[in-house]
Design a protein around this motif. Structure first.
Motif, mmCIF file in Angstrom:
data_model
loop_
_atom_site.group_PDB
_atom_site.id
_atom_site.type_symbol
_atom_site.label_atom_id
_atom_site.label_comp_id
_atom_site.label_asym_id
_atom_site.label_seq_id
_atom_site.Cartn_x
_atom_site.Cartn_y
_atom_site.Cartn_z
ATOM 1 N N LYS A 1 15.720 14.483 -34.029
ATOM 2 C CA LYS A 1 15.383 13.324 -33.193
ATOM 3 C C LYS A 1 13.921 13.366 -32.761
ATOM 4 N N ILE A 2 13.430 14.576 -32.445
ATOM 5 C CA ILE A 2 12.022 14.722 -32.040
ATOM 6 C C ILE A 2 11.103 14.332 -33.190
ATOM 7 N N LEU A 3 11.433 14.809 -34.401
ATOM 8 C CA LEU A 3 10.584 14.529 -35.561
ATOM 9 C C LEU A 3 10.547 13.038 -35.882
ATOM 10 N N ALA A 4 11.621 12.309 -35.574
ATOM 11 C CA ALA A 4 11.663 10.873 -35.848
ATOM 12 C C ALA A 4 11.195 10.033 -34.662
ATOM 13 N N HIS A 5 10.884 10.675 -33.549
ATOM 14 C CA HIS A 5 10.539 9.942 -32.324
ATOM 15 C C HIS A 5 9.102 9.423 -32.402
ATOM 16 N N PRO A 6 8.883 8.139 -32.091
ATOM 17 C CA PRO A 6 7.514 7.581 -32.179
ATOM 18 C C PRO A 6 6.547 8.147 -31.141
ATOM 19 N N LYS A 7 7.086 8.678 -30.044
ATOM 20 C CA LYS A 7 6.216 9.213 -28.991
ATOM 21 C C LYS A 7 5.893 10.692 -29.174
ATOM 22 N N ALA A 8 6.489 11.354 -30.155
ATOM 23 C CA ALA A 8 6.258 12.797 -30.359
ATOM 24 C C ALA A 8 4.877 13.017 -30.962
ATOM 25 N N ASP A 9 4.059 13.859 -30.300
ATOM 26 C CA ASP A 9 2.725 14.142 -30.819
ATOM 27 C C ASP A 9 2.810 15.266 -31.862
#
Length: 543
Positions: free
Chosen positions: A423-431
């Protein structure tokens, strides 16, 4: 650095200026009151304060400044002793620093392999006393037993083959020194000795037994390799030859080839009822050491800590704050404020402040803070609960997902940890930094599940984002070395197979190897162990 005289000058100047300002404001207030008496029609047009009340307020402000300034001269520094009690084990590393430890069969060499391994587990040894004894032709205590892991780290990084003048490998004299150290600390029941060597030149020695727990770490290969030596000052050097010279080429015919003497090291471990671990390419010996420290009966140690206590200024500072608070209260009466405002403030103080402490201004942030503390205390269940609470207040933040995935990983909930990391890898806000951590977390999970291929892929993605991620490099090194050793064992076992089957086995292994090489293509394996800073292989950083 500002001296006390400069502070005094600034303080006296500030107070003098304030006195002049106060006198000026008081004079203007008196003149305005006098003018209102002479001209009654100005009474509603000019606002002035009560002279006595105004004078009291200004006096409180002046006293606050004077007391704050005076407190600087009342600071007293006193030496204070504090008795601290904790449980500790004594871990003594006995490190071979003979020239053979510069052999390059373990990259970059045998001694640096130990340095890297020791630095990686050093934070896990916190709370225990650690010491280092080095030996070659002679022996000496290099790092005394200490609980300061920062100092131990400096000692480990300073290890080198040139530190003992006498050449050769005299392990017997080193073990005698260990027994002397142990005798001085015979009240410590949990004593662990870790002997680090390649086993060369030990054959003709009569080695004494060592008290306490003994572990032997062997570093080197049976095939062996050449010995590289470079002057630490100039950097010039080469490969050691049989006639005690140096050659520029590692392919020269007369080079010294050093090999590990595993049988001698194993017999040394058996002699002391200890354990032997080959740590050349795997960290099993380091993990065994950490497990031993957890299981041995630790001794309660009392330590007297000396620190300076700065005291003497508190009474004057408290008085200064009291006068400043009183000045602020009097200012409310001096100002032209609507009637009833004081009653409102009194009601707020009596009925509101009683419950003010129960209000959480940032409940989501507080839950995260509690979750992080629980995680570092290894209370992962509580940590997971706190992060769940935080989700009620903080929506759609990938950093919180990362915290949850870290707790799930520690609790063995690998399926949940994988889902959260994806989910983190697909999240648009993850830097990029967070994505690197998520990939690293995935690599750890897949490694635990035994899926080495996916683990390698995840660690490689980490390095694509962050090429300097040392822990990912080390984990890749651990997985690939272990895989190579397994392939070598399979090749030896396949020698008894018929030729067609052996050929098929080789083709399959070649295909697997090419896949691994493709995955590791962006990495430089030679540089993996060159960084001496070390680091944890688990994710422990939170936002």
């Amino acid at each position: 650095m500002i001296d006390i005289d400069s502070i005094a000058t600034v303080g006296i100047t500030s107070i003098s200026i304030w006195i002049l300002v106060i006198l000026g404001k008081l004079y203007l207030n008196l003149k305005a009151n006098h003018l209102k008496k002479e001209h009654p029609n100005l009474k509603n047009r000019i606002y002035t304060a009560n002279t006595k009340l105004y004078l009291t307020r200004l006096t409180c402000l002046l006293l606050s400044l004077i007391l704050a300034f005076y407190s600087l001269y009342k600071v007293k520094s006193t030496e204070v002793e504090s008795l601290k009690e904790f449980e500790s084990a004594d871990v003594l590393f006995v490190v071979d620093v003979s020239l053979s430890m510069n052999t390059i069969d373990v990259r970059p060499n045998r001694l640096k392999r130990f340095q890297d391994l020791a630095l990686r587990i050093l934070t896990s040894l916190k709370g225990n006393r650690i010491g280092i004894v080095v030996f070659a032709g002679q022996s000496f205590s290099f790092c005394p037993l200490t609980s300061d892991i920062t100092a131990v780290s400096d000692y480990i990084q300073a290890l080198g083959v040139e530190m003992v003048g006498a050449k050769g490998t005299d392990l017997a004299i080193a073990l005698e020194r260990v027994n002397k150290i142990r005798k001085k600390n015979n009240h410590i029941s949990s004593q662990i000795t870790v002997i680090v060597s390649d086993g060369e030149d030990h054959e003709n020695q009569n080695l004494p037994k060592v008290t306490g727990e003994v572990m032997v770490w062997g570093i080197g290969t049976e095939e062996g390799s050449v010995i590289e030596y470079r002057d630490p000052g100039t950097g010039k050097g080469g490969y050691v030859t049989l006639d005690a010279g140096l050659s520029d080429s590692p392919m020269a015919p007369n080079l010294v080839v050093s090999k590990i003497n595993g049988e001698k090291l194993k017999s040394l471990a058996d002699q002391n009822n200890g354990t032997y671990h080959d740590v050349s390419f795997q960290a099993d010996g380091a993990y065994a050491l950490l497990d031993t420290i957890q299981t041995v009966k630790k001794q309660k140690i009392q330590m007297i800590e000396h620190f300076k206590n700065e005291d003497g200024a508190h009474p004057f500072l408290i008085a200064a704050f009291a006068f400043l608070f009183l000045e602020r209260i009097l200012n409310l009466f001096v100002q032209k404020i609507p009637k009833g405002i004081y009653t409102f403030f009194l009601i707020l103080i009596f009925f509101g402040l009683g419950r003010l402490e129960a209000w959480e201004l940032d409940p989501g942030g507080n839950s995260i803070e509690r979750g992080v503390k629980s995680y570092h205390s290894k209370n992962y269940n509580e940590s997971q609960k706190e992060f769940e609470k935080a989700k009620e207040y903080i929506q759609d933040d990938p950093r919180l997902l990362y915290n949850e995935s870290a707790s799930a990983y520690q609790l063995g909930q690998y399926k949940d940890a994988i889902g959260l990391s994806e989910k983190i890898l697909a999240h648009p806000k993850a830097d990029p930094d967070l994505k690197a951590k998520a990939n690293f977390n995935l690599g750890n999970v897949y490694s635990k599940l035994g899926d080495k291929k996916k683990a390698l892929q995840s660690y490689t993605k980490t390095l694509e984002i962050d090429p300097d991620h040392l822990s990912a490099k080390k984990n890749i090194e651990h997985l690939t070395k272990k895989k190579d050793q397994g392939q070598n064992q399979n090749q030896k076992g396949n020698e008894s197979l018929p030729e067609p089957e052996r050929r098929n086995q080789k083709e399959n292994q070649k295909q697997e190897k090419s896949d691994a090489e493709r995955i590791l293509d962006p990495l430089s394996q030679d540089s993996i162990l060159k960084n001496k800073k070390g680091g944890s292989i688990d994710n422990e950083k939170f936002w």
